[in-house]
Design a protein around this motif. Sequence first.
Motif, PDB file in Angstrom:
ATOM      1  N   TYR A   1       0.825  -1.204   0.000  1.00  0.00           N
ATOM      2  CA  TYR A   1       0.000   0.000   0.000  1.00  0.00           C
ATOM      3  C   TYR A   1       0.863   1.259   0.000  1.00  0.00           C
TER       4      TYR A   1
ATOM      5  N   ARG B   1       0.893   3.943  -3.069  1.00  0.00           N
ATOM      6  CA  ARG B   1       0.477   5.318  -2.782  1.00  0.00           C
ATOM      7  C   ARG B   1       1.573   6.303  -3.144  1.00  0.00           C
TER       8      ARG B   1
ATOM      9  N   GLU C   1       0.588   8.982  -5.879  1.00  0.00           N
ATOM     10  CA  GLU C   1       0.222  10.270  -5.299  1.00  0.00           C
ATOM     11  C   GLU C   1       1.392  11.238  -5.140  1.00  0.00           C
TER      12      GLU C   1
ATOM     13  N   LYS D   1      -6.975   2.070  -3.096  1.00  0.00           N
ATOM     14  CA  LYS D   1      -6.504   2.697  -1.861  1.00  0.00           C
ATOM     15  C   LYS D   1      -7.528   2.531  -0.740  1.00  0.00           C
TER      16      LYS D   1
END
Length: 223
Positions: A125, A129, A133, A193
């Motif tokens: 994760y 991310r 992001e 997410k």
Amino acid sequence: MTGSLIFKGARIPEPVALAGNYGRIEKLDPDRHGATLWDAFRDTPAIWDYMPYGPFPDAEAFRTWIAGRATLADPYVYTIVDPDGRALGIAALMAIRPDMGVIEIGHIAYAPALQRTRLGTEAQYLLARYAFEILGYRRYEWKCNALNSASRQAALRYGFSFEGILRQHMIVKGKNRDTAWYSILDCEWPSRKAAFERWLAPGNFDADGRQKSSLAALMSEGE
């Protein structure tokens, strides 16, 4: 794409520290991580079955390999560290194409102490991310030997979509490798997410640490 939607490119990975609830991701450092990684991996030669390297005969050979990996820009190798500061696994961002917005997660090696843990999932994760992001990638890839059923199951559990198999794609350790391809796109990341975060939430586990909802089920709900 036109106007403000024109892709401007992504950034290359950097030596960041990504903190989670169950541990953290750090840039691989042989001096800080080499000894605990060797302790974690030393008695598990099967970890390297589908890798182009390993197993390693002794700590010195492993340390030499780690030192070389730490200098590479692609693959850019991170280590997965538990709350006690022990490095228990590695993973790399690789096949990095900032101009196209494409990056791959690969060279994943989890010690037994990391497998089937919340930190093992949280590491995936945190890196996804970071890629979407912070670095700004459009496409996040997972590739593995088509015979590696554990890796293929993991890709689906982590929310990757299967795209097909490239036949006779590579030669690894003198053997043919058909490669299974998976991906997550930036437009899919918000639902992936949310599933990760629902699974990782403390409330998803009972007093004995057993999950209440599986990550695969949560991923399916978001599709």
